[in-house]
Each structure stands twice: as structure tokens, then as C-alpha cells.
Design an enzyme around this catalytic site. Sequence first.
Site, PDB file in Angstrom:
ATOM      1  N   ALA A 237      -0.207   7.519   0.871  1.00  0.00           N
ATOM      2  CA  ALA A 237       0.577   8.522   1.590  1.00  0.00           C
ATOM      3  C   ALA A 237       1.314   7.919   2.788  1.00  0.00           C
ATOM      4  O   ALA A 237       2.517   8.125   2.961  1.00  0.00           O
ATOM      5  CB  ALA A 237      -0.340   9.649   2.055  1.00  0.00           C
TER       6      ALA A 237
ATOM      7  N   GLY B 173       0.827  -1.199   0.000  1.00  0.00           N
ATOM      8  CA  GLY B 173       0.000   0.000   0.000  1.00  0.00           C
ATOM      9  C   GLY B 173       0.858   1.245   0.000  1.00  0.00           C
ATOM     10  O   GLY B 173       1.261   1.742   1.046  1.00  0.00           O
TER      11      GLY B 173
ATOM     12  N   GLU C 121     -13.592   4.528   5.056  1.00  0.00           N
ATOM     13  CA  GLU C 121     -13.372   3.411   5.986  1.00  0.00           C
ATOM     14  C   GLU C 121     -14.559   3.289   6.943  1.00  0.00           C
ATOM     15  O   GLU C 121     -14.404   3.402   8.173  1.00  0.00           O
ATOM     16  CB  GLU C 121     -12.055   3.615   6.739  1.00  0.00           C
ATOM     17  CG  GLU C 121     -10.836   3.524   5.820  1.00  0.00           C
ATOM     18  CD  GLU C 121      -9.521   3.741   6.542  1.00  0.00           C
ATOM     19  OE1 GLU C 121      -9.361   4.803   7.184  1.00  0.00           O
ATOM     20  OE2 GLU C 121      -8.648   2.860   6.479  1.00  0.00           O
TER      21      GLU C 121
ATOM     22  N   GLY D  63       2.043   4.671   3.647  1.00  0.00           N
ATOM     23  CA  GLY D  63       3.050   3.663   3.305  1.00  0.00           C
ATOM     24  C   GLY D  63       4.278   4.285   2.669  1.00  0.00           C
ATOM     25  O   GLY D  63       5.416   3.900   2.982  1.00  0.00           O
TER      26      GLY D  63
ATOM     27  N   SER E 102      -9.716  13.385   7.666  1.00  0.00           N
ATOM     28  CA  SER E 102      -9.197  12.620   6.527  1.00  0.00           C
ATOM     29  C   SER E 102     -10.340  11.942   5.786  1.00  0.00           C
ATOM     30  O   SER E 102     -10.280  11.747   4.572  1.00  0.00           O
ATOM     31  CB  SER E 102      -8.187  11.585   7.015  1.00  0.00           C
ATOM     32  OG  SER E 102      -8.810  10.701   7.922  1.00  0.00           O
TER      33      SER E 102
ATOM     34  N   LYS F  35      -8.223   6.438  20.181  1.00  0.00           N
ATOM     35  CA  LYS F  35      -8.276   7.245  18.956  1.00  0.00           C
ATOM     36  C   LYS F  35      -9.694   7.241  18.378  1.00  0.00           C
ATOM     37  O   LYS F  35     -10.157   8.230  17.801  1.00  0.00           O
ATOM     38  CB  LYS F  35      -7.268   6.699  17.930  1.00  0.00           C
ATOM     39  CG  LYS F  35      -6.923   7.712  16.832  1.00  0.00           C
ATOM     40  CD  LYS F  35      -5.867   7.200  15.830  1.00  0.00           C
ATOM     41  CE  LYS F  35      -5.594   8.249  14.744  1.00  0.00           C
ATOM     42  NZ  LYS F  35      -4.789   7.758  13.626  1.00  0.00           N
TER      43      LYS F  35
END
Lengths: 311, 311
Positions: free
Chosen positions: A13, A10, A271, A15, A259, A188
Site C-alpha cells: 500500500a 515493495g 513487525e 510503496g 495497522s 512515533k
Amino acid sequence: MKNIKILIVGTGAIGSYYGGRLSQAGAEVSALCRSDYNIVKEKGITIESIYGNFIFKPHEVINKISDYSEIPDFIIVSTKVLPQINIVDIINEKVGENTSIVLIQNGIDIEKNIAKSFPNNELISGLAFICVSRTEPGKVIHQDYGKLSIGTYPQGISKKTKLLQELFEKANVKCLADENIVNSRWQKLVWNAPFNPISVIGGKLNTAEILRENTSFNLVKNVMKEIVLLASNCNITLPSDIINQNLENTLKMTPYKTSMLLDYENKRPLEVEAILGNALKIAGDLNLRVPYIESLHALLLLLDKKNTENH
Amino acid sequence: MKNIKILIVGTGAIGSYYGGRLSQAGAEVSALCRSDYNIVKEKGITIESIYGNFIFKPHEVINKISDYSEIPDFIIVSTKVLPQINIVDIINEKVGENTSIVLIQNGIDIEKNIAKSFPNNELISGLAFICVSRTEPGKVIHQDYGKLSIGTYPQGISKKTKLLQELFEKANVKCLADENIVNSRWQKLVWNAPFNPISVIGGKLNTAEILRENTSFNLVKNVMKEIVLLASNCNITLPSDIINQNLENTLKMTPYKTSMLLDYENKRPLEVEAILGNALKIAGDLNLRVPYIESLHALLLLLDKKNTENH
């Protein structure tokens, strides 16, 4: 440390950035690319970082896993967490006896399936606190932050986790070895579960716009309460004032675009399951009602579907 | 019936259509206009109806209530239900001793404030089941349906309600005299509370797109359950199979775009409070938790605000 072999799966950004850093630290970092295979093969990945620009030239650039000539010490998975990305299938062929699998990804409960599929491999779970984006094929801009937390799954700090941490630190990446990374994921999530979805659903809003209205301020708070409730039922201990701390800190910070909203605006899949769906599954297993999360989940799925339909 | 005097407040699609019909039935129908005052004064309102086109020439066309030369038998209020529209202030000057106030508007609990402000006047509450839209100033298109339900508030059928019903029927408007109009408002809300908001929040969806996903199908159902719960706590009796009936009928019908979505697409303010906010207030008074309604309400307010910000 010269011969530590790392395969990055992956090269978005995250990775690209962390892979590049590990390469700077002297590891032999290879990259499994998809759409930008040709350009990365030819030119590497240009990283424009607040700490100075550099080019990440992977040791091997491959576009299918079977082309990789080694069995790596670490496979670092930094893809999005999406139902259509089957990590087990992707990495299976190159997971050797001593390969540690590292997930630097968002959400909760994303380790379970990998741990089940590779029961004899060490699994390292990680969280990135970074503002970084891929602006075009082979180019990544690192705008802010950069800290990592990594820990052995389900808990502790193994030798290889420590080794990886030192490698990151050597490359000037602030990296915390986290005794209880699962706990940190939940922590988080307390922020991510309300702000990421509402920033999209509420009409492309930043954090200040979300918190400006009493009703949506309360919605944020109610989602946070549900996450805390789930966590405590999973024997996860979170700081007792975590909700107020999160709200106060968010009110103080510069209005921030999540994001998930950036993904949405760029018509990229969201996600949804890693951030909300997995929490919902846990609630189902525990027979707990989490109607605020459930509402956001249903609405976000609708928006995600419509947004990516013609892509 | 020649000298029945009616004042229409709000010459949007609903007010224009039903006002025009009452005028055809022989009543002396005047109209309080705002933005389209000049064109209506000059040319009247053109109604293109599935039952044949006609021009509604109001008896008096006024742009402030004080210009109206009469005290009417009926004031028919057919504006949107919005916090910024203060009906009491608008009509106050022309509410005479024998004036009946008629509300043909959406939502629940919209009568309370009017009833309190004019305790000695008869209040008639009405629901329109019609597909009608104002396409330009002075022009209205009637596309489908047209039935009305009217009843005396809080219940019963007064003489003047009966009179108004007969007047509508004379003009070929199917009009039901409803013994329990408050009940009917709740019944309509069972559908409106989920479908109107989700059609907007879920990304401009029609009914079929909303029901296609399991998660949003369940969200619809959960919102309906909360409305039924509130109703039963307000001593409103709804048919026991109302939720399944609503879901089945909606699945069967041609995919339908809600009126709230049409308003949203045209950057018009949404009836957030009439459809969700008032239900939420009732829940608060009764100490009942309605988290699904609460979530939709918070998100819809965000979208409505953003959508009308530059208007």
C-alpha cells in the site's frame, strides 16, 4: 525534474501510493513487484484515493532487480520490516554511486544495517502518517491522512532530501523535511510500542477497548515510560509531556484499529522486531530493564508465529 | 463415620468427583447445585473415572442453601474463584458453630475473606492435583491424577482436617495432610502464574509451545522469579531450586493444555484474580514491583472480558 529516476521496492500500500504520487509529479518511477507482477505489468496499480482516483503506471515493472535497466537516483524501500526480508540483498545490485536509499518504514533503528552496508550512499529515512491498504493485487485504497516526514540519516536535510520533499509536495503529498528523523521515529514509537502489540495480544481490540480498563491503561503507560527511558538514554529528547499527550489524544480520537491488528487479522507477519525487538536490543546494550516491553515482545512473537504458521 | 454431614458447594468437576468419593466412604454428602439441579436430583452425577465408573447420589440435592435440612460438619467449597461468586453470602446460612469450611480451589490468598467472615469457624484449605472435567450436566470425567493436599488454615493439622483426610483415604483418594498449606499454595502458584495465563494470551498454546521460544521461556522464568520474590517477602520458604525444577519437569512432561486454556476455549470466566490479581495486591502492599505479572494480568483481563462478553 523529468529525468529523476526512482525505483520503488515493495509495492504494498505505502510503496504504491507514494510511488504513484511521485510519478504524477513527473519522476520516472519504476516498481519492483513480487506476487502482483503480472497484473501491475499489464494494468498498473489502481489507486482509489480520498483526493481522487488514479492509475499508477510504473515506468518499468520488474520482478527481479537485475531486470531494471537503470541505476536510480532514489531507491525507495517501503516493504515491511521483517527478519525474512533482507533489503541489502534485494537492492544491492542497483545501488549506484549517487543512489540515495530512502526508507519509508516503521520502527526504530531500522537504518543501521543499511547504513553499514552502503557507507558511501546517502540514506534518507521517512515516516508515513497515512491510512492506506492494498485490497487486492494491483489495487490500493487510500482512506485517510497521507503526511510524510523525511530526513537525512542520521540527521540533517541533504540536497536530495530537499529535492525529494519538493517532488512529494508537487504531487500534493504533505511532506515535512525533518532535521532529526531519528528523534521522530522514537516519538512515533511512544504510541506504536504499546498500542500496536496490545491491540493484537489483548484479543483484537481497538484503542478505546484497550484504554477502557485501568489495568491495560496502566500497561500502555508503563510501556510508554520504558520507551521514553530508552530514548533519553540514547540522547533522544522527547517532549516532556509526550506520554500524557499521547494518552489524551488517543482517548479523544475515534476508536482506532492499529495497522498491526489489520496485519494480524489478515494473517500477515507482524513487525515485531522493528516495533519492540530493536528497543529491547538497545535496552540490552544499555543494561536497562524494560520488563513491560519484554513481556509484550515475548507474547507477540508467540502469536505472530502461530498466526503465520500455515501461511 | 456414618453420620458425618458434608455439603458440597459447587458441583463442577472437582466438587462432583471429591463429593462422590466422600459419599463412597460413607459420609452423608449433599450437594448445592445450580444449572444441573434437575438432572442431579433425578439421576445423580455419573462419574467416569480411571479407577472405575460410579454414580454419586447426593443425600440431599438442593438449589438454594436454605433448602438444606441440616447444619453440616463440613462445607466443601469447590467453585471457581471469581469476583462474581460471593462464597460468604452463599454459605452463610448453614455455617454452624461446629461447621468446618473447606476450600478446594486454586490461587493464593483466597482464604482471607472467608476467615475474616467466619472468625470462629475452622477453615481447611485444599489443593487438588487432578485432571477432571464436567462434560455435560450431571456427568464428570476423571482422566488422570487425583491427589489432594489439605491443611488447616493458616497452618497445622486440626482433628477435623485429619478426619477429612482419613475419609478421603478411605475412598481411595490420595490425601496429604499438609502442615503448611499456604506454603503449598505458593508452590503451586510458581507453575500456575506463568503457564495458565501465557497458555491463553500466547494464542492457545500447550506447555511445549510456550517453552519452545527463548523469549517466552524467559518470560515464564521471570514470572516465576516474581512469585518467588513475593513468597519470600511473605515469609514463605520455597525450595531453592523450585524454578529450575519446574522448568525441567515441564520440559519433560507430555505437552499439556492448562485448565485455564480449557476454560478460555469453553468461554468460561478465568480465575484471573486468584492466580495473578491477588499476587499483584500483595506486591502492592509490600511495595514490590512485579512488572511481568502486571503485564500478564492486564492482558488476561482484556481477553477474559472479551471472551465472556456475550455469555
